[in-house]
Design a protein around this motif. Structure first.
Motif, PDB file in Angstrom:
ATOM      1  N   PRO A 113      18.395  -8.315  33.087  1.00 44.13           N
ATOM      2  CA  PRO A 113      17.010  -8.115  32.656  1.00 44.13           C
ATOM      3  C   PRO A 113      16.891  -6.852  31.795  1.00 44.13           C
ATOM      4  CG  PRO A 113      17.053  -8.774  34.949  1.00 44.13           C
ATOM      5  CD  PRO A 113      18.484  -8.563  34.537  1.00 44.13           C
ATOM      6  N   ARG A 114      16.097  -6.941  30.749  1.00 45.21           N
ATOM      7  CA  ARG A 114      15.863  -5.900  29.725  1.00 45.21           C
ATOM      8  C   ARG A 114      16.922  -5.880  28.631  1.00 45.21           C
ATOM      9  NH1 ARG A 114      13.018  -2.843  33.857  1.00 45.21           N
ATOM     10  NH2 ARG A 114      10.919  -2.436  33.064  1.00 45.21           N
ATOM     11  N   ASP A 115      17.995  -6.667  28.733  1.00 46.11           N
ATOM     12  CA  ASP A 115      18.928  -6.769  27.611  1.00 46.11           C
ATOM     13  C   ASP A 115      18.202  -7.375  26.418  1.00 46.11           C
ATOM     14  OD1 ASP A 115      21.113  -5.731  28.928  1.00 46.11           O
ATOM     15  OD2 ASP A 115      22.060  -7.672  29.324  1.00 46.11           O
ATOM     16  N   LEU A 116      18.565  -6.903  25.227  1.00 48.49           N
ATOM     17  CA  LEU A 116      18.001  -7.454  23.979  1.00 48.49           C
ATOM     18  C   LEU A 116      19.050  -8.360  23.354  1.00 48.49           C
ATOM     19  CD1 LEU A 116      16.634  -4.066  22.658  1.00 48.49           C
ATOM     20  CD2 LEU A 116      15.301  -5.914  23.687  1.00 48.49           C
ATOM     21  N   MET A 153      16.838  -6.624  12.323  1.00 49.27           N
ATOM     22  CA  MET A 153      16.431  -6.577  13.741  1.00 49.27           C
ATOM     23  C   MET A 153      17.529  -5.957  14.602  1.00 49.27           C
ATOM     24  SD  MET A 153      14.531 -10.264  13.990  1.00 49.27           S
ATOM     25  CE  MET A 153      13.236 -10.080  15.191  1.00 49.27           C
ATOM     26  N   TRP A 154      18.783  -6.221  14.252  1.00 51.11           N
ATOM     27  CA  TRP A 154      19.899  -5.670  15.023  1.00 51.11           C
ATOM     28  C   TRP A 154      19.916  -4.140  14.957  1.00 51.11           C
ATOM     29  CZ3 TRP A 154      22.888  -6.461  18.872  1.00 51.11           C
ATOM     30  CH2 TRP A 154      24.090  -5.774  19.034  1.00 51.11           C
ATOM     31  N   GLU A 155      19.650  -3.620  13.756  1.00 51.05           N
ATOM     32  CA  GLU A 155      19.610  -2.164  13.589  1.00 51.05           C
ATOM     33  C   GLU A 155      18.577  -1.553  14.546  1.00 51.05           C
ATOM     34  OE1 GLU A 155      18.380   0.843  10.032  1.00 51.05           O
ATOM     35  OE2 GLU A 155      19.163  -1.113   9.445  1.00 51.05           O
ATOM     36  N   GLN A 156      17.410  -2.176  14.636  1.00 51.18           N
ATOM     37  CA  GLN A 156      16.355  -1.669  15.517  1.00 51.18           C
ATOM     38  C   GLN A 156      16.690  -1.907  16.998  1.00 51.18           C
ATOM     39  OE1 GLN A 156      14.056   0.216  14.186  1.00 51.18           O
ATOM     40  NE2 GLN A 156      15.062  -0.266  12.253  1.00 51.18           N
ATOM     41  N   PHE A 169      22.789  -7.398  22.264  1.00 44.76           N
ATOM     42  CA  PHE A 169      23.841  -8.367  21.952  1.00 44.76           C
ATOM     43  C   PHE A 169      23.394  -9.190  20.741  1.00 44.76           C
ATOM     44  CE2 PHE A 169      23.992  -7.441  26.431  1.00 44.76           C
ATOM     45  CZ  PHE A 169      25.357  -7.292  26.701  1.00 44.76           C
ATOM     46  N   ASP A 170      24.349  -9.554  19.891  1.00 46.03           N
ATOM     47  CA  ASP A 170      23.970 -10.311  18.698  1.00 46.03           C
ATOM     48  C   ASP A 170      24.541 -11.727  18.692  1.00 46.03           C
ATOM     49  OD1 ASP A 170      26.597  -9.805  18.159  1.00 46.03           O
ATOM     50  OD2 ASP A 170      26.262  -9.010  16.148  1.00 46.03           O
ATOM     51  N   ARG A 171      24.999 -12.203  19.846  1.00 45.84           N
ATOM     52  CA  ARG A 171      25.451 -13.598  19.919  1.00 45.84           C
ATOM     53  C   ARG A 171      24.979 -14.222  21.223  1.00 45.84           C
ATOM     54  NH1 ARG A 171      28.894 -16.095  16.593  1.00 45.84           N
ATOM     55  NH2 ARG A 171      29.592 -17.619  18.117  1.00 45.84           N
ATOM     56  N   ALA A 172      24.320 -15.347  21.116  1.00 45.21           N
ATOM     57  CA  ALA A 172      23.953 -16.136  22.292  1.00 45.21           C
ATOM     58  C   ALA A 172      23.364 -17.445  21.787  1.00 45.21           C
ATOM     59  CB  ALA A 172      22.916 -15.409  23.152  1.00 45.21           C
ATOM     60  N   ILE A 173      23.603 -18.498  22.527  1.00 47.93           N
ATOM     61  CA  ILE A 173      22.975 -19.784  22.212  1.00 47.93           C
ATOM     62  C   ILE A 173      21.732 -19.917  23.091  1.00 47.93           C
ATOM     63  CG2 ILE A 173      23.245 -22.296  22.265  1.00 47.93           C
ATOM     64  CD1 ILE A 173      26.250 -21.822  21.654  1.00 47.93           C
ATOM     65  N   TYR A 174      20.606 -20.089  22.428  1.00 50.44           N
ATOM     66  CA  TYR A 174      19.297 -20.150  23.112  1.00 50.44           C
ATOM     67  C   TYR A 174      18.905 -21.617  23.289  1.00 50.44           C
ATOM     68  CZ  TYR A 174      14.215 -19.267  23.693  1.00 50.44           C
ATOM     69  OH  TYR A 174      12.919 -19.207  24.145  1.00 50.44           O
ATOM     70  N   ALA A 175      18.655 -22.028  24.508  1.00 49.83           N
ATOM     71  CA  ALA A 175      18.152 -23.383  24.758  1.00 49.83           C
ATOM     72  C   ALA A 175      16.640 -23.327  24.887  1.00 49.83           C
ATOM     73  CB  ALA A 175      18.760 -23.948  26.037  1.00 49.83           C
TER      74      ALA A 175
END
Ligand SMILES: [Zn+2]
Length: 289
Positions: A113-116, A153-156, A169-175
């Motif tokens: 929780p709270r991970d971006l 967005m990643w920079e921020q 994190f900059d990789r994830a598959i969102y369902a």
């Protein structure tokens, strides 16, 4: 019919900014709301209210943006109709770049929780509404999230992670699940087998409607909980706490990302929108470029 002012940029607010009046509550002197919210009739029902912002950039130039909020904006209207109406309005305005935020549940054990998280791909488990906004085009869903907007967005996000001792994190598959209820443990186990890392009720259909209207799109999610069955239990109170605590930071992130994107897009997103030439089967799909 009320007119829609031309505007190249847009923000779609989700759970992450729902706890505040965005953008007014940021108290950011660079952000000015102009006029009353815009609501227009569309073929998909009345549009959600859209605010018009003027953002002053570091070099003194200004960038205008429309802000629509999807999270719970009206009871009794299904999300897909509301999204179609919002993106119909964006198309009328000539929007070319859209950034969005949303909450997510983690299907993986190692997110917290709270991970971006900036998802890099999406599995849409909701009814499809593609091809309605622009039947003249069909979209290829290669690289569904604009690399240039993701970069901004990643920079921020990394700055936020460093300041607030959380992680980005900059990789994830969102369902995308249909909602509005949460998923069962068996459904989450099935999504995991499909390859999904996080789950929520946003991002689709936005991600493909953006491409249909010829706009770049990227989204950031904040992890609010573990999806059902991932941990023995998860805390609904913690979700509310995160949404309250982090709404301003999320709002600032959206504004910063938008003012920092370069003036001229340098991505390939538009090339994935193909014109359908139905009268000539031999050239049924041709590049718009
Ligand atoms: Zn792009």
């Amino acid at each position: 019919m009320p007119s829609v002012p031309p505007c190249a940029h847009a923000i779609v607010g989700g759970s992450g900014t729902a706890a505040i009046e965005f953008p007014e509550a940021l108290g950011d002197p660079r952000v000015r709301v102009v006029g009353d919210p815009i609501m227009v009739p569309t073929p998909f029902g009345e549009s959600p209210p859209v605010k018009r912002l003027v953002l002053t950039r570091e070099d003194g130039s200004v960038r205008e943006a429309l802000v629509g909020r999807m999270h719970g904006w009206q009871r009794g209207v299904d999300r897909h109709s509301a999204t179609l109406a919002l993106f119909w309005l964006f198309r009328e305005a000539g929007v070319r770049r859209i950034i969005a935020e949303a909450g997510a549940g983690s299907i993986l054990q190692n997110f917290r929780p709270r991970d971006l998280i900036l998802p890099h791909d999406v599995i849409d488990l909701t009814p499809q509404v593609s091809g309605l906004l622009d039947p003249e085009h069909v979209v290829v869903m290669r690289a569904p999230f604009c690399p240039e907007l993701r970069g901004a967005m990643w920079e921020q996000a990394t700055r936020w992670a460093a300041d607030k001792a959380t992680r980005a994190f900059d990789r994830a598959i969102y369902a995308t699940s249909q909602g509005v209820r949460f998923e069962t443990a068996a459904e989450i186990a099935a999504y995991a087998r499909l390859g999904a890392d996080i789950v929520g009720q946003a991002i689709s259909p936005e991600v493909y409607l953006a491409r249909e209207i010829g706009a770049c799109y990227a989204a950031i999610t904040i992890v609010l909980n573990y999806a059902e069955g991932v941990r023995p239990k998860w805390d609904y109170e913690l979700i509310q706490e995160i949404l309250q605590d982090d709404a301003r930071t999320m709002g600032h992130l959206l504004v910063e990302a938008l003012v920092r994107t370069p003036e001229v897009p340098g991505c390939a997103c538009l090339s994935y929108r193909k014109r359908v030439a139905s009268s000539d089967p031999a050239a049924a799909m041709t590049d718009t470029a």
